[in-house]
Design an enzyme around this catalytic site. Structure first.
Site: not given
Length: 239
Positions: A146, A159
């Site tokens: 990501s 995250y």
């Protein structure tokens, strides 16, 4: 001009294959008549994907696995090698995000679990199959990561940290195995239209997400590149 790599009969392990990006990658690869190892926690979702990929001409096995558990990963690896005798590609796609919270409100339990899935899980799956790739002196490891692993986002520290660790792992792995003919690629995408995306941020702008099928096609194109071409990172952005 170098010939494209043929993917027919390549054995490809896909974590998080039950839905979302993992399912789209499986479907895209199924059209290439590959042999797929479908890994996720939910058996019913994996069975549904198995039917879909077999309808497209691929063969597949279902391996229900919690990738935070080393024992379950070893069982999955044993089943893979028993069914197909080898492995060619590892796609580390499974991921999890805790609820968005400021750092001071992030629980230790959420922090530990997101590391275990996103970073440690990538390490464990790669590690269990790496001896096979090294013995063959070929293969490809793809980490579906990501953009948040490159630049942090408020209220998503756990995250972001786990994705940054996944990217660093991929970079280190490539430095170790490139001379053995093994490829490693990190894909860093902006938000994708998946269930997890809308569970975490239901008010995220719908016109600012890409489709899972886009990622699937990118993976197929990447794996078809000439064997001498090393692509260590693919940033994927939304217009």
């Amino acid at each position: 001009m170098a010939n494209k790599v043929k993917l027919t009969n390549k054995v490809i392990v896909i974590s998080g294959a039950g839905r979302g990006v993992g399912r789209s990658i499986a479907l895209a690869l199924a059209s290439e008549k590959t042999r797929l190892v479908l890994v996720a926690r939910t058996v019913s979702e994996l069975e549904d994907v198995k039917v879909e990929v077999e309808d497209l001409g691929a063969s597949a096995i279902v391996c229900p696995t919690d990738i935070s558990d080393p024992h379950q990963i070893q069982v999955m690896a044993d089943e893979t090698l028993k069914a197909f005798e080898t492995v060619d590609v590892i796609i580390n796609n499974a991921g999890w995000s805790p609820p968005l919270r400021p750092i001071q409100d992030t629980t230790i339990e959420d922090w530990n679990y997101v590391v275990n899935v996103n970073a440690r899980g990538t390490f464990l799956i790669t590690k269990v199959f790496l001896p096979t790739l090294l013995a063959k002196q070929s293969g490809h490891v793809i980490n579906i990561s990501s953009v948040t692993g490159v630049r942090g986002v408020a209220t998503a520290s756990a995250y972001c940290m786990s994705k940054a660790a996944q990217l660093a792992f991929g970079q280190s792995l490539l430095a170790e195995v490139r001379s053995y003919g093994i490829h490693v690629t990190n894909l860093t995408s902006e938000p994708v239209d998946t269930r997890m995306r809308w569970e975490i941020t239901p008010d995220y702008p719908a016109d600012r997400v890409m489709q899972p099928d886009d990622i699937g096609q990118i993976v197929v194109n990447l794996l078809k590149m000439g064997e001498k071409v090393v692509i260590d990172e693919i940033p994927i952005r939304v217009l």
